[in-house]
Design a protein around this motif. Structure first.
Motif, PDB file in Angstrom:
ATOM      1  N   ARG A   3      34.955  33.053  44.134  1.00 12.04           N
ATOM      2  CA  ARG A   3      35.864  33.908  43.283  1.00 12.04           C
ATOM      3  C   ARG A   3      34.985  35.565  43.428  1.00 12.04           C
ATOM      4  O   ARG A   3      35.779  36.533  43.459  1.00 12.04           O
TER       5      ARG A   3
ATOM      6  N   TRP B 106      35.563  36.780  47.035  1.00 12.36           N
ATOM      7  CA  TRP B 106      36.755  37.341  47.019  1.00 12.36           C
ATOM      8  C   TRP B 106      37.013  38.579  46.470  1.00 12.36           C
ATOM      9  O   TRP B 106      37.804  39.532  46.868  1.00 12.36           O
ATOM     10  N   GLU B 107      36.571  38.799  45.009  1.00 18.36           N
ATOM     11  CA  GLU B 107      36.928  39.967  44.512  1.00 18.36           C
ATOM     12  C   GLU B 107      36.574  41.299  45.021  1.00 18.36           C
ATOM     13  O   GLU B 107      37.149  42.397  44.847  1.00 18.36           O
TER      14      GLU B 107
ATOM     15  N   TYR C  99      39.068  41.866  47.145  1.00 16.85           N
ATOM     16  CA  TYR C  99      40.353  42.151  46.812  1.00 16.85           C
ATOM     17  C   TYR C  99      40.257  43.445  46.139  1.00 16.85           C
ATOM     18  O   TYR C  99      41.573  44.049  45.973  1.00 16.85           O
TER      19      TYR C  99
ATOM     20  N   ALA D 120      42.507  45.696  48.523  1.00 17.03           N
ATOM     21  CA  ALA D 120      43.517  44.674  49.158  1.00 17.03           C
ATOM     22  C   ALA D 120      44.037  45.160  50.255  1.00 17.03           C
ATOM     23  O   ALA D 120      44.391  44.675  51.353  1.00 17.03           O
TER      24      ALA D 120
ATOM     25  N   PHE E 251      46.865  39.188  51.245  1.00 22.95           N
ATOM     26  CA  PHE E 251      45.613  39.273  50.341  1.00 22.95           C
ATOM     27  C   PHE E 251      46.172  38.518  48.794  1.00 22.95           C
ATOM     28  O   PHE E 251      45.363  38.121  48.195  1.00 22.95           O
ATOM     29  N   THR E 252      47.223  38.911  48.488  1.00 27.56           N
ATOM     30  CA  THR E 252      47.756  38.600  47.093  1.00 27.56           C
ATOM     31  C   THR E 252      47.890  37.345  47.182  1.00 27.56           C
ATOM     32  O   THR E 252      47.737  36.479  46.257  1.00 27.56           O
TER      33      THR E 252
ATOM     34  N   ASN F 277      44.648  35.662  46.882  1.00 26.72           N
ATOM     35  CA  ASN F 277      44.137  35.856  45.521  1.00 26.72           C
ATOM     36  C   ASN F 277      44.748  34.924  44.627  1.00 26.72           C
ATOM     37  O   ASN F 277      44.169  34.396  43.718  1.00 26.72           O
ATOM     38  N   ASP F 278      45.987  34.747  44.602  1.00 23.79           N
ATOM     39  CA  ASP F 278      46.651  33.657  43.659  1.00 23.79           C
ATOM     40  C   ASP F 278      45.855  32.508  43.744  1.00 23.79           C
ATOM     41  O   ASP F 278      45.724  31.532  42.816  1.00 23.79           O
TER      42      ASP F 278
ATOM     43  N   GLN G  54      42.580  32.005  42.481  1.00 21.53           N
ATOM     44  CA  GLN G  54      42.488  31.893  40.783  1.00 21.53           C
ATOM     45  C   GLN G  54      42.701  30.428  40.470  1.00 21.53           C
ATOM     46  O   GLN G  54      42.483  30.157  39.431  1.00 21.53           O
TER      47      GLN G  54
END
Length: 153
Positions: free
Chosen positions: A14, A17-18, A21, A24, A72-73, A76-77, A80
């Motif tokens: 995470r 990735w952050e 993102y 993004a 990317f969204t 990102n999902d 999580q």
């Protein structure tokens, strides 16, 4: 097929990735432009990118930018939910189905795009960042391939 991420792996993935993102749209566009440039055959899936030859032109394209952001969204999902296979697959499965049945995207392209994301991570943030996200991309590609098999690919 459940995923086995330790709590430490989840946290470092995470964190890695952050960093990507945060930008993004730019990073998503950069990944797609590199894919289209290094693997020109992938452009054939995107009819509106076909006429674009220069990387600069692609980078500026609203369509490239919005699709990059969409990719990317979705990732990102999934990020999580690395600690919840059911939720993770709840995002991934419908996406895989759509790409297999409606869009008819060759599944090898998921590996290509994941590898480019890892490359970009390494260039921007170093090898540790890349290493902590590799397992995530492997999970994504493995599960997408499973969806494709179920759809008869």
């Amino acid at each position: 097929s459940t995923m086995s991420f330790s709590e430490a792996e989840v946290q470092s993935a995470r964190g890695a990735w952050e960093k990507m993102y945060v930008d993004a749209e730019d990073n998503g566009a950069a990944v797609l432009v590199r894919m289209f440039t290094d693997h020109p055959d992938t452009k054939s899936y995107f009819t509106h990118f076909k006429g674009m030859d220069s990387a600069e032109e692609m980078k500026q394209s609203d369509q490239v930018r919005s699709h990059g952001k969409k990719v990317f969204t979705a990732i990102n999902d999934m990020v999580q939910h690395l600690d919840n296979s059911e939720a993770f697959l709840g995002i991934l499965n419908p996406l895989g189905k759509k790409h297999a049945t409606q869009l008819k995207i060759d599944p090898k392209n998921f590996r290509i795009i994941c590898d480019i994301i890892l490359q970009l991570m390494e260039e921007k943030f170093g090898g540790d960042c890349k290493a902590s996200f590799e397992k995530v991309t492997n999970e994504i590609c493995t599960h997408l391939n499973n969806v494709y098999k179920e759809e008869g690919w």
